[in-house]
Motif scaffolding. Structure first.
Motif, PDB file in Angstrom:
ATOM      1  N   LEU A 179       0.857  -1.169   0.000  1.00 47.51           N
ATOM      2  CA  LEU A 179       0.000   0.000   0.000  1.00 47.51           C
ATOM      3  C   LEU A 179       0.898   1.225   0.000  1.00 47.51           C
ATOM      4  CD1 LEU A 179      -2.535  -1.059   2.784  1.00 47.51           C
ATOM      5  CD2 LEU A 179      -2.886  -1.208   0.312  1.00 47.51           C
ATOM      6  N   VAL A 180       0.594   2.198  -0.853  1.00 53.23           N
ATOM      7  CA  VAL A 180       1.380   3.425  -0.905  1.00 53.23           C
ATOM      8  C   VAL A 180       0.436   4.614  -0.780  1.00 53.23           C
ATOM      9  CG1 VAL A 180       3.244   2.413  -2.259  1.00 53.23           C
ATOM     10  CG2 VAL A 180       1.314   3.480  -3.429  1.00 53.23           C
ATOM     11  N   GLY A 181       0.879   5.641  -0.083  1.00 55.40           N
ATOM     12  CA  GLY A 181       0.048   6.825   0.087  1.00 55.40           C
ATOM     13  C   GLY A 181       0.780   7.934   0.797  1.00 55.40           C
ATOM     14  N   ASN A 182       0.029   8.929   1.184  1.00 53.09           N
ATOM     15  CA  ASN A 182       0.562  10.069   1.926  1.00 53.09           C
ATOM     16  C   ASN A 182       0.050  10.050   3.364  1.00 53.09           C
ATOM     17  OD1 ASN A 182       1.840  11.090  -0.393  1.00 53.09           O
ATOM     18  ND2 ASN A 182       0.021  12.255  -0.961  1.00 53.09           N
ATOM     19  N   ILE A 183       0.774  10.725   4.238  1.00 52.57           N
ATOM     20  CA  ILE A 183       0.284  10.982   5.593  1.00 52.57           C
ATOM     21  C   ILE A 183      -0.389  12.342   5.555  1.00 52.57           C
ATOM     22  CG2 ILE A 183       0.851  11.217   8.020  1.00 52.57           C
ATOM     23  CD1 ILE A 183       1.455   8.457   7.001  1.00 52.57           C
ATOM     24  N   ASP A 184      -1.701  12.348   5.546  1.00 49.28           N
ATOM     25  CA  ASP A 184      -2.449  13.585   5.349  1.00 49.28           C
ATOM     26  C   ASP A 184      -2.445  14.491   6.568  1.00 49.28           C
ATOM     27  OD1 ASP A 184      -3.127  13.422   2.727  1.00 49.28           O
ATOM     28  OD2 ASP A 184      -5.240  12.921   3.042  1.00 49.28           O
ATOM     29  N   ILE A 185      -2.618  13.911   7.748  1.00 53.94           N
ATOM     30  CA  ILE A 185      -2.927  14.747   8.907  1.00 53.94           C
ATOM     31  C   ILE A 185      -2.495  14.048  10.188  1.00 53.94           C
ATOM     32  CG2 ILE A 185      -5.232  13.873   9.528  1.00 53.94           C
ATOM     33  CD1 ILE A 185      -4.517  17.586   8.839  1.00 53.94           C
ATOM     34  N   THR A 186      -2.314  14.832  11.230  1.00 50.85           N
ATOM     35  CA  THR A 186      -2.063  14.298  12.566  1.00 50.85           C
ATOM     36  C   THR A 186      -3.331  14.432  13.399  1.00 50.85           C
ATOM     37  OG1 THR A 186       0.242  15.020  12.457  1.00 50.85           O
ATOM     38  CG2 THR A 186      -0.630  14.493  14.631  1.00 50.85           C
ATOM     39  N   ASP A 187      -3.670  13.381  14.119  1.00 51.36           N
ATOM     40  CA  ASP A 187      -4.738  13.465  15.118  1.00 51.36           C
ATOM     41  C   ASP A 187      -4.168  14.293  16.266  1.00 51.36           C
ATOM     42  OD1 ASP A 187      -6.886  13.126  16.753  1.00 51.36           O
ATOM     43  OD2 ASP A 187      -6.723  10.959  16.925  1.00 51.36           O
ATOM     44  N   VAL A 188      -4.419  15.603  16.217  1.00 46.39           N
ATOM     45  CA  VAL A 188      -3.581  16.566  16.932  1.00 46.39           C
ATOM     46  C   VAL A 188      -3.502  16.347  18.440  1.00 46.39           C
ATOM     47  CG1 VAL A 188      -3.707  18.380  15.207  1.00 46.39           C
ATOM     48  CG2 VAL A 188      -5.525  18.200  16.905  1.00 46.39           C
ATOM     49  N   ASN A 189      -4.570  15.902  19.064  1.00 44.01           N
ATOM     50  CA  ASN A 189      -4.534  15.740  20.520  1.00 44.01           C
ATOM     51  C   ASN A 189      -3.808  14.481  20.962  1.00 44.01           C
ATOM     52  OD1 ASN A 189      -5.870  18.089  21.270  1.00 44.01           O
ATOM     53  ND2 ASN A 189      -7.886  17.160  20.995  1.00 44.01           N
ATOM     54  N   PHE A 190      -3.695  13.501  20.067  1.00 39.68           N
ATOM     55  CA  PHE A 190      -3.176  12.200  20.474  1.00 39.68           C
ATOM     56  C   PHE A 190      -1.943  11.752  19.694  1.00 39.68           C
ATOM     57  CE2 PHE A 190      -7.770  12.275  21.311  1.00 39.68           C
ATOM     58  CZ  PHE A 190      -7.730  12.157  22.699  1.00 39.68           C
ATOM     59  N   GLY A 191      -1.588  12.457  18.620  1.00 39.12           N
ATOM     60  CA  GLY A 191      -0.344  12.175  17.930  1.00 39.12           C
ATOM     61  C   GLY A 191      -0.361  11.001  16.982  1.00 39.12           C
ATOM     62  N   SER A 192      -1.537  10.478  16.651  1.00 38.74           N
ATOM     63  CA  SER A 192      -1.614   9.438  15.630  1.00 38.74           C
ATOM     64  C   SER A 192      -1.478  10.068  14.241  1.00 38.74           C
ATOM     65  CB  SER A 192      -2.933   8.679  15.727  1.00 38.74           C
ATOM     66  OG  SER A 192      -3.045   7.996  16.961  1.00 38.74           O
ATOM     67  N   LEU A 193      -1.022   9.290  13.279  1.00 37.16           N
ATOM     68  CA  LEU A 193      -0.887   9.753  11.903  1.00 37.16           C
ATOM     69  C   LEU A 193      -1.944   9.087  11.037  1.00 37.16           C
ATOM     70  CD1 LEU A 193       2.990   9.643  11.328  1.00 37.16           C
ATOM     71  CD2 LEU A 193       1.612  11.448  12.365  1.00 37.16           C
ATOM     72  N   TRP A 194      -2.675   9.892  10.269  1.00 36.33           N
ATOM     73  CA  TRP A 194      -3.728   9.388   9.400  1.00 36.33           C
ATOM     74  C   TRP A 194      -3.262   9.473   7.955  1.00 36.33           C
ATOM     75  CZ3 TRP A 194      -8.991  11.847  11.336  1.00 36.33           C
ATOM     76  CH2 TRP A 194      -9.193  11.463  12.671  1.00 36.33           C
ATOM     77  N   SER A 195      -3.265   8.341   7.263  1.00 34.36           N
ATOM     78  CA  SER A 195      -2.866   8.331   5.859  1.00 34.36           C
ATOM     79  C   SER A 195      -4.083   8.561   4.962  1.00 34.36           C
ATOM     80  CB  SER A 195      -2.214   6.987   5.506  1.00 34.36           C
ATOM     81  OG  SER A 195      -3.204   5.995   5.278  1.00 34.36           O
ATOM     82  N   ASN A 196      -3.818   8.620   3.660  1.00 38.73           N
ATOM     83  CA  ASN A 196      -4.929   8.734   2.701  1.00 38.73           C
ATOM     84  C   ASN A 196      -5.195   7.410   2.006  1.00 38.73           C
ATOM     85  OD1 ASN A 196      -2.689   8.586   1.016  1.00 38.73           O
ATOM     86  ND2 ASN A 196      -3.439  10.133  -0.415  1.00 38.73           N
ATOM     87  N   ILE A 197      -4.781   6.299   2.624  1.00 40.22           N
ATOM     88  CA  ILE A 197      -5.031   4.975   2.059  1.00 40.22           C
ATOM     89  C   ILE A 197      -6.379   4.481   2.579  1.00 40.22           C
ATOM     90  CG2 ILE A 197      -4.198   2.612   1.868  1.00 40.22           C
ATOM     91  CD1 ILE A 197      -1.389   3.720   2.554  1.00 40.22           C
ATOM     92  N   PRO A 198      -7.374   4.360   1.723  1.00 39.31           N
ATOM     93  CA  PRO A 198      -8.714   3.981   2.201  1.00 39.31           C
ATOM     94  C   PRO A 198      -8.783   2.509   2.592  1.00 39.31           C
ATOM     95  CG  PRO A 198      -8.718   4.178  -0.174  1.00 39.31           C
ATOM     96  CD  PRO A 198      -7.365   4.643   0.279  1.00 39.31           C
ATOM     97  N   ILE A 199      -9.737   2.208   3.439  1.00 40.96           N
ATOM     98  CA  ILE A 199      -9.908   0.840   3.910  1.00 40.96           C
ATOM     99  C   ILE A 199     -10.150  -0.117   2.737  1.00 40.96           C
ATOM    100  CG2 ILE A 199     -12.380   1.141   4.329  1.00 40.96           C
ATOM    101  CD1 ILE A 199     -12.074  -0.691   6.757  1.00 40.96           C
ATOM    102  N   SER A 200     -10.757   0.356   1.666  1.00 44.19           N
ATOM    103  CA  SER A 200     -11.009  -0.506   0.512  1.00 44.19           C
ATOM    104  C   SER A 200      -9.713  -1.005  -0.109  1.00 44.19           C
ATOM    105  CB  SER A 200     -11.831   0.244  -0.541  1.00 44.19           C
ATOM    106  OG  SER A 200     -11.166   1.431  -0.946  1.00 44.19           O
ATOM    107  N   GLU A 201      -8.652  -0.196  -0.051  1.00 44.16           N
ATOM    108  CA  GLU A 201      -7.353  -0.629  -0.572  1.00 44.16           C
ATOM    109  C   GLU A 201      -6.670  -1.583   0.403  1.00 44.16           C
ATOM    110  OE1 GLU A 201      -6.015   0.433  -3.868  1.00 44.16           O
ATOM    111  OE2 GLU A 201      -8.217   0.533  -3.782  1.00 44.16           O
ATOM    112  N   LEU A 202      -6.796  -1.292   1.704  1.00 45.11           N
ATOM    113  CA  LEU A 202      -6.228  -2.191   2.710  1.00 45.11           C
ATOM    114  C   LEU A 202      -6.833  -3.589   2.601  1.00 45.11           C
ATOM    115  CD1 LEU A 202      -4.515  -2.567   5.385  1.00 45.11           C
ATOM    116  CD2 LEU A 202      -6.664  -2.062   6.585  1.00 45.11           C
TER     117      LEU A 202
END
Length: 287
Positions: A183-206
């Motif tokens: 799976l390849v993608g970008n890291i779009d955003i940080t879950d700012v309060n908790f520091g998790s990283l959210w990618s733009n890879i949708p569950i359908s690709e996973l």
């Protein structure tokens, strides 16, 4: 359809009177609307982040809701002020500077109209060039939300294809030259309060990897093509499926692949981040 809901997003923060001024203008236009906040904590000048937050949020509001999004480092320049209509019947009042990028990439913008910054603005504000959030966007957003004006009353159209779009490469499944699923993608955003990283890879690709909870993937996170993280992580249902302090792969609330630490910050622990120049590769290695 009129919902009478006006939702504000800015990078203004809440330390001064900017947001209150926007609210005052909106209620001055119509006192029968409801003004709410998406966020005013967008990182200053970060159009990409503002684009993501709109995409994250808009669908949970009823059709007819008007969003005002102001992350506008080019305020007062020749960039257009627009109203975009989504395929779901929502409206977004914003500068045409890339704020709609995630919606455009996902085919969610139906059409757009141009606001005349000279005539369609708060009366008496004509000599101001640096607060369009108050003078143009909140003003027109309130008129639209209240039904005093209609989308069609803005006569100049702009092609959806001509709207400014930041480069976004959709997350996807692929195979390496050796046949390894990735799976390849970008890291779009940080879950700012908790520091998790959210990618733009949708569950359908996973799902194309046919994983079970507990399976592991090699995760490589890069910034400007420099590898800053390279470890094997478990794919789990939720944070408590690993021990406190351990990293994990999970599906976040916008249904994309994300990376977290149980009761910790992935961002701070591994000194990684999010934005246009952050990329990720997940590889399913041979068992």
């Amino acid at each position: 359809m009129i919902s009478r809901h006006l939702v504000l997003q800015t990078d203004f923060g809440l330390q001064d009177g900017a947001v209150s001024s926007m609210r005052g203008v909106a209620y001055g236009v119509a006192d029968n609307i409801v003004v709410s906040d998406l966020t005013h904590g967008i990182t200053p000048f970060n159009i990409f982040e503002g684009s993501f937050r709109l995409f994250q949020t808009f669908r949970y509001w009823q059709a007819g809701t008007v969003f005002v999004s102001v992350v506008d480092p080019g305020v007062g320049s020749n960039r257009l002020s627009i109203i975009a209509k989504t395929t779901t019947g929502h409206y977004i009042v914003t500068p045409d500077n890339g704020t709609l990028s995630h919606l455009l990439t996902n085919g969610l913008i139906e059409s757009a109209r141009v606001i005349d910054e000279t005539t369609q603005r708060l009366p008496g504000s004509e000599k101001s060039a640096t607060f369009h959030g108050r003078d143009i966007y909140a003003f027109n957003g309130a008129k639209l939300a209240s039904g005093q004006t209609q989308f069609e009353d803005y006569h100049q159209s702009v092609s959806v294809d001509d709207l400014v779009r930041l480069p976004i490469t959709p997350g996807r499944y692929q195979e390496t030259q050796y046949g390894q699923p990735q799976l390849v993608g970008n890291i779009d955003i940080t879950d700012v309060n908790f520091g998790s990283l959210w990618s733009n890879i949708p569950i359908s690709e996973l799902e194309k990897l046919n994983l079970a909870y507990g399976d592991t993937l090699r995760v490589q996170i890069t910034h400007h093509d420099h590898v800053l993280f390279d470890e094997v992580l478990p794919y789990v249902h939720t944070f408590t499926d690993v021990n406190p302090g351990e990293p994990l792969i999970y599906i976040d609330s916008v249904y994309t692949v994300a990376f977290g630490v149980h009761t910790g910050s992935f961002e701070q622990t591994y000194h990684v981040g999010a934005g246009q120049n952050w990329a990720v590769v997940l590889t399913k290695e041979a068992q």
